[in-house]
Design an enzyme around this catalytic site. Sequence first.
Site, PDB file in Angstrom:
ATOM      1  N   GLN A 101      30.008  -1.427  68.711  1.00 54.85           N
ATOM      2  CA  GLN A 101      30.223  -0.196  67.943  1.00 54.85           C
ATOM      3  C   GLN A 101      30.302   1.027  68.837  1.00 54.85           C
ATOM      4  OE1 GLN A 101      30.787  -0.040  64.725  1.00 54.85           O
ATOM      5  NE2 GLN A 101      30.415  -2.200  64.337  1.00 54.85           N
ATOM      6  N   CYS A 138      26.155  -8.953  58.900  1.00 56.26           N
ATOM      7  CA  CYS A 138      25.787  -9.886  59.984  1.00 56.26           C
ATOM      8  C   CYS A 138      24.476  -9.471  60.639  1.00 56.26           C
ATOM      9  CB  CYS A 138      26.893 -10.020  61.035  1.00 56.26           C
ATOM     10  SG  CYS A 138      28.374 -10.748  60.381  1.00 56.26           S
TER      11      CYS A 138
HETATM   12  C1  LIG Z   1      26.940  -4.372  66.663  1.00 51.02           C
HETATM   13  C2  LIG Z   1      27.916  -5.504  66.671  1.00 51.02           C
HETATM   14  N1  LIG Z   1      27.779  -6.490  67.560  1.00 51.02           N
HETATM   15  C3  LIG Z   1      28.640  -7.517  67.627  1.00 51.02           C
HETATM   16  C4  LIG Z   1      29.699  -7.613  66.759  1.00 51.02           C
HETATM   17  C5  LIG Z   1      30.638  -8.771  66.886  1.00 51.02           C
HETATM   18  O1  LIG Z   1      31.870  -8.299  67.299  1.00 51.02           O
HETATM   19  P1  LIG Z   1      33.171  -9.241  67.277  1.00 51.02           P
HETATM   20  O2  LIG Z   1      33.218  -9.848  65.897  1.00 51.02           O
HETATM   21  O3  LIG Z   1      34.287  -8.300  67.536  1.00 51.02           O
HETATM   22  O4  LIG Z   1      32.989 -10.258  68.326  1.00 51.02           O
HETATM   23  C6  LIG Z   1      29.883  -6.622  65.799  1.00 51.02           C
HETATM   24  C7  LIG Z   1      30.970  -6.731  64.804  1.00 51.02           C
HETATM   25  O5  LIG Z   1      30.846  -6.282  63.687  1.00 51.02           O
HETATM   26  C8  LIG Z   1      28.969  -5.535  65.760  1.00 51.02           C
HETATM   27  O6  LIG Z   1      29.119  -4.557  64.870  1.00 51.02           O
END
Ligand SMILES: Cc1ncc(COP(=O)(O)O)c(C=O)c1O
Length: 423
Positions: free
Chosen positions: A220, A381
């Site tokens: 983020q 998540c």
């Molecule tokens: C704080 C944070 N970490 C990790 C991720 C995972 O990112 P990605 O799905 O692009 O690998 C996200 C995605 O929403 C996130 O907001």
Amino acid sequence: MTAPTGARAAAPPRQAPTALDVARIREDFPILHQQVHGSPLIYLDNAATTQKPRPVIEAVSRFYCMDNSNIHRGLHELSQRATSAYEESRGKVRRFINAADDREVIFVRGTTEAVNLVANSYGGQHVGAGDEVVITAMEHHSNIVPWQILCERRGAKLRVAPINDDGEILMEDLEKLLGPRTRIVSVVHLSNALGTINPIRRIIELAHAHNAIVMIDGAQAAAHIRLDMQDLDCDFYAISGHKLYGPTGVGVLYGKAALLESMPPYEGGGDMISSVTFEKTTYNKLPHKFEAGTPNIAGVIGLGTAIDYLGSVGLEKAASHEAELLAYATRAITGISGLKIIGRARQKSSVLSFILEGIHPHDIGTILDREGIAIRAGHHCTQPLMARFGVPATARASFAMYNTREEIDALASGVHKVIEVLR
Ligand SMILES: Cc1ncc(COP(=O)(O)O)c(C=O)c1O
């Protein structure tokens, strides 16, 4: 937003941000100019993924129209063009995060892959039975599960630093978790569910004082906070391109060259080797050792263009506009009957999570969608974080450079409408 500890302080001096020409910026984002369910689209789901400006869309399209070819292996013109555009993007990323060397910029699929790479490669090499990995209570699943898998495999222990009711890490408790068995500390820079900006500089110092290495989840943060890897003295930093106005399926793992040099490869295959016989394989030099197989070439080129675009707007200008929007939105929804904001950290950016008494966040999301307003409702998540706050989910509005006060007014009226309909 106040300057986050550890990110902007020592970056090169820049001019004070002046007002952003949002109307002009919105022209660059074709997707914003459409109706959804009969109303103009109001896109407030930027923490999930940002929209793409025309130069990024055109760079990806131009690559496939004119230059499409595989990289690093071809002598012909198209392959050379593709290779130089791909490697130019690496240089753009290096400058964007102020890494010392192009070799420290590894292209991956996104933050998820970056964390898995470090957990498997560095973790597999350095974490043994009885060792400890420290994370926090506000981590995204992609900064929890890879460490859990590692700890299970190695007989190590995952330790979790608690947070307070405002959504801030309890630093004294985190410090107490650090000890002679701590091998890795992995922390989110800007929480996707709370908006909290964590004091990563201090965390890096503390971890280093205990001889542990630090991984920062910058999924983020990269779009909102000026990054400087050398100044932070960060060991590993993960970025997702699609949250930075770039394409999906591409991201960056920054790692200190000395660490990356000493780590085993994560995946085996083409491009990551120097020579192969059935008896022995020797590995390619950095960064290629960690980029096995054909990468997302168009995505990498699109990401480089997104970084150019953000540079042309001015990251500081965009961030101060987003800070103003967050303050405006917080005022707009504070006081709505039964509404509670989840995440009230003093250092916060671009994310506004809330719940409404007696109404499920999914219902909030569904009714707002009928008004053309895209927010996210769910656990984001971060299920352990939701459990910490005793909620199954929140409604989350998240802001980008192209959002406006008028859109936030519409969000606030939408929330009133939700209450009218469901209470
Ligand atoms: C704080 C944070 N970490 C990790 C991720 C995972 O990112 P990605 O799905 O692009 O690998 C996200 C995605 O929403 C996130 O907001």
